[in-house]
Scaffold this motif. Structure first.
Motif, mmCIF file in Angstrom:
data_model
loop_
_atom_site.group_PDB
_atom_site.id
_atom_site.type_symbol
_atom_site.label_atom_id
_atom_site.label_comp_id
_atom_site.label_asym_id
_atom_site.label_seq_id
_atom_site.Cartn_x
_atom_site.Cartn_y
_atom_site.Cartn_z
ATOM 1 N N ASN A 213 -3.231 -33.404 -8.371
ATOM 2 C CA ASN A 213 -3.729 -32.242 -9.102
ATOM 3 C C ASN A 213 -2.924 -31.053 -8.582
ATOM 4 O OD1 ASN A 213 -5.103 -29.971 -9.991
ATOM 5 N ND2 ASN A 213 -7.125 -30.824 -9.638
ATOM 6 N N PRO A 214 -1.982 -30.510 -9.393
ATOM 7 C CA PRO A 214 -1.002 -29.575 -8.833
ATOM 8 C C PRO A 214 -1.532 -28.207 -8.441
ATOM 9 C CG PRO A 214 -0.694 -29.784 -11.194
ATOM 10 C CD PRO A 214 -1.711 -30.814 -10.801
ATOM 11 N N GLY A 215 -2.752 -27.856 -8.822
ATOM 12 C CA GLY A 215 -3.261 -26.554 -8.416
ATOM 13 C C GLY A 215 -3.030 -25.492 -9.467
ATOM 14 N N SER A 216 -3.266 -24.254 -9.126
ATOM 15 C CA SER A 216 -3.280 -23.176 -10.110
ATOM 16 C C SER A 216 -1.888 -22.847 -10.617
ATOM 17 C CB SER A 216 -3.900 -21.924 -9.488
ATOM 18 O OG SER A 216 -3.025 -21.384 -8.517
ATOM 19 N N ALA A 217 -1.861 -22.251 -11.823
ATOM 20 C CA ALA A 217 -0.591 -21.800 -12.390
ATOM 21 C C ALA A 217 0.054 -20.743 -11.494
ATOM 22 C CB ALA A 217 -0.812 -21.248 -13.794
ATOM 23 N N GLY A 218 -0.765 -19.905 -10.867
ATOM 24 C CA GLY A 218 -0.220 -18.922 -9.934
ATOM 25 C C GLY A 218 0.426 -19.573 -8.728
ATOM 26 N N PHE A 219 -0.191 -20.643 -8.243
ATOM 27 C CA PHE A 219 0.380 -21.401 -7.123
ATOM 28 C C PHE A 219 1.744 -21.977 -7.510
ATOM 29 C CE2 PHE A 219 0.998 -25.548 -5.119
ATOM 30 C CZ PHE A 219 0.837 -25.247 -3.776
ATOM 31 N N ILE A 220 1.831 -22.521 -8.735
ATOM 32 C CA ILE A 220 3.104 -23.078 -9.210
ATOM 33 C C ILE A 220 4.144 -21.976 -9.325
ATOM 34 C CG2 ILE A 220 4.240 -24.232 -11.154
ATOM 35 C CD1 ILE A 220 1.476 -25.617 -11.640
ATOM 36 N N ALA A 221 3.740 -20.804 -9.815
ATOM 37 C CA ALA A 221 4.673 -19.680 -9.920
ATOM 38 C C ALA A 221 5.179 -19.265 -8.542
ATOM 39 C CB ALA A 221 3.993 -18.505 -10.617
ATOM 40 N N ASP A 222 4.303 -19.301 -7.539
ATOM 41 C CA ASP A 222 4.695 -18.896 -6.188
ATOM 42 C C ASP A 222 5.713 -19.866 -5.578
ATOM 43 O OD1 ASP A 222 2.996 -16.740 -6.324
ATOM 44 O OD2 ASP A 222 1.364 -17.718 -5.216
ATOM 45 N N HIS A 223 5.527 -21.159 -5.811
ATOM 46 C CA HIS A 223 6.361 -22.166 -5.163
ATOM 47 C C HIS A 223 7.500 -22.670 -6.040
ATOM 48 C CE1 HIS A 223 3.873 -22.635 -1.536
ATOM 49 N NE2 HIS A 223 2.849 -22.424 -2.332
ATOM 50 N N GLY A 224 7.358 -22.522 -7.341
ATOM 51 C CA GLY A 224 8.378 -22.999 -8.263
ATOM 52 C C GLY A 224 8.040 -24.371 -8.808
ATOM 53 N N ALA A 225 8.218 -24.535 -10.118
ATOM 54 C CA ALA A 225 7.878 -25.804 -10.755
ATOM 55 C C ALA A 225 8.671 -26.967 -10.168
ATOM 56 C CB ALA A 225 8.116 -25.710 -12.262
ATOM 57 N N ASP A 226 9.986 -26.762 -9.932
ATOM 58 C CA ASP A 226 10.795 -27.850 -9.386
ATOM 59 C C ASP A 226 10.290 -28.295 -8.018
ATOM 60 O OD1 ASP A 226 12.421 -27.979 -11.579
ATOM 61 O OD2 ASP A 226 14.053 -26.808 -10.714
ATOM 62 N N THR A 227 9.858 -27.327 -7.204
ATOM 63 C CA THR A 227 9.373 -27.661 -5.868
ATOM 64 C C THR A 227 8.091 -28.479 -5.943
ATOM 65 O OG1 THR A 227 10.316 -25.586 -5.058
ATOM 66 C CG2 THR A 227 8.736 -26.687 -3.630
ATOM 67 N N VAL A 228 7.173 -28.069 -6.830
ATOM 68 C CA VAL A 228 5.916 -28.814 -6.982
ATOM 69 C C VAL A 228 6.194 -30.225 -7.487
ATOM 70 C CG1 VAL A 228 3.722 -28.905 -8.224
ATOM 71 C CG2 VAL A 228 4.563 -26.723 -7.349
ATOM 72 N N LEU A 229 7.090 -30.358 -8.460
ATOM 73 C CA LEU A 229 7.400 -31.681 -9.008
ATOM 74 C C LEU A 229 8.131 -32.551 -7.984
ATOM 75 C CD1 LEU A 229 8.408 -30.614 -12.620
ATOM 76 C CD2 LEU A 229 6.356 -31.888 -11.948
ATOM 77 N N ASP A 230 8.999 -31.940 -7.180
ATOM 78 C CA ASP A 230 9.674 -32.696 -6.122
ATOM 79 C C ASP A 230 8.670 -33.239 -5.104
ATOM 80 O OD1 ASP A 230 12.101 -32.294 -7.260
ATOM 81 O OD2 ASP A 230 12.844 -30.861 -5.771
ATOM 82 N N ALA A 231 7.698 -32.393 -4.731
ATOM 83 C CA ALA A 231 6.704 -32.825 -3.752
ATOM 84 C C ALA A 231 5.792 -33.905 -4.323
ATOM 85 C CB ALA A 231 5.872 -31.634 -3.291
ATOM 86 N N SER A 232 5.670 -33.956 -5.654
ATOM 87 C CA SER A 232 4.815 -34.946 -6.316
ATOM 88 C C SER A 232 5.570 -36.209 -6.688
ATOM 89 C CB SER A 232 4.221 -34.340 -7.597
ATOM 90 O OG SER A 232 3.568 -33.118 -7.341
#
Length: 373
Positions: A213-232
């Motif tokens: 569950n990737p978390g809030s849209a603001g969280f994704i904006a802070d870390h970057g979509a590529d970073t979240v997808l890489d970690a997942s």
């Protein structure tokens, strides 16, 4: 777990072959991890979660908040935290649920006991210096929320806290956005991504499935979509809401969001508030299986934790109905999992706080207003 009092939402036929959308500009295409061993589902699957656990202070003002003076309010305290909430719902639904997290040293026994009440084995590390994380949740008259957060002991939680002895064939690993990064500074994000990817790889090698569950849209904006997808990377199931899915893909249409995310995980479920749920499964022929499930209609009290309840309900239904892999999930299983997730979310938003009802407490669901998940 089902509720015989609940009407069964009508099954909606899969969407007609969603149109193929062009990939985002120069995306990083990540090769899937080696196929895990095929494992039969467990009657009571082992689910492992790690991450945030909080003390929630829930404030309901009696009227408009007045600056520089008093405003009457109802103030209640509950335990929360996205990862701990999900673990509690998994335990409530009958899974062998394990949770790893950190709290202030004086709160270990209290939080462990509260999680145990929901059927969770809590593996909590005491922090002698930092307090337990705290969130002040201000509920508005329309039941929207404003949240003020002090992360406290959560800042040190990470993949290393998970006991690898619990990684086993047929078990399941559930991660949340804060499990992935925990607000680490930019210079440390790469190591956080690697640590989460390494844990997912270990779980996959052990024959486990993984949901994120990737978390809030603001969280994704802070870390970057590529970073979240890489970690997942290597996740079996992605569970964003519509805003989060749009932040991860930079597309708008829900069907196109789900299709784009199927590049990163074989199962994607998109929660869309009053518009219900869109769940999709990757298919070898290129045309995904897509199912829509309507939202249940309930009177909302507190929407905190609805997404965690949905995630647990959806994943648990898949774990207990067959193997959690794209080739064995048919339309009936996918629709039933979406329905169970919506049911859990509807129960959650009729209660104050984010945890499930305790044994013996009622689980009323009445159809009066669309659920928010």
């Amino acid at each position: 777990m089902s509720d015989p009092r609940m009407p069964v939402p009508r099954v909606i036929a899969p969407l007609a072959s969603p149109r193929v959308i062009a990939p985002l500009a120069s995306p990083r295409v990540i090769a899937p991890l080696a196929s895990p061993r095929v494992i039969a589902p467990l009657a009571a699957p082992r689910v492992i979660a790690f991450g945030d656990v909080f003390d929630d202070v829930i404030v309901t003002p009696a009227g408009e908040i007045r600056p520089d003076t008093d405003t009457a309010a109802t103030i209640e305290r509950r335990s929360g935290g996205s990862a701990a909430n999900a673990a509690a719902w998994f335990g409530h639904l009958g899974a062998e649920s394990h949770f790893f997290g950190r709290v202030g040293a004086i709160d270990v026994d209290r939080h462990a006991a509260e999680l145990a009440d929901s059927g969770v084995a809590a593996h909590l590390r005491p922090d002698p210096e930092r307090p337990t994380g705290t969130i002040v949740v201000v509920l508005q008259p329309d039941r929207t929320r404003t949240m003020l957060t002090e992360r406290g002991a959560n800042v040190l939680t990470g993949p290393a806290d998970v006991d690898r002895a619990l990684l086993a064939p047929g078990a399941h690993l559930h991660l949340t956005g804060y499990s992935l990064f925990n607000d680490v500074p930019g210079t440390e994000r790469l190591s956080a991504v690697r640590a989460c990817a390494a844990l997912i790889a270990e779980a996959t090698t052990a024959g486990m499935t993984i949901s994120v569950n990737p978390g809030s849209a603001g969280f994704i904006a802070d870390h970057g979509a590529d970073t979240v997808l890489d970690a997942s990377r290597g996740a079996t199931v992605l569970l964003p809401n519509l805003d989060e899915g749009r932040a991860l893909t930079a597309v708008v249409d829900p069907a196109e969001v789900a299709t784009a995310l199927l590049v990163h995980a074989p199962v994607v479920v998109l929660t869309m508030g009053r518009d219900g749920v869109l769940a999709a499964v990757r298919r070898a022929g290129g045309h995904p299986l897509v199912v829509r499930v309507p939202a249940l209609l309930v009177d909302p009290v507190d929407t905190t934790g609805a997404g965690d309840a949905f995630s647990a309900g959806f994943v648990h239904a898949l774990l207990t109905s067959g193997r959690l892999d794209a080739e064995t999930i048919d339309e009936a299983r996918l629709e039933a999992a979406g329905r169970e997730g919506v049911r859990c979310a509807a129960i959650a938003i009729q209660r104050l706080g984010a945890r499930p009802p305790l044994a013996g407490q009622p689980e009323p669901v009445t159809q009066t207003e669309p659920a928010t998940v």
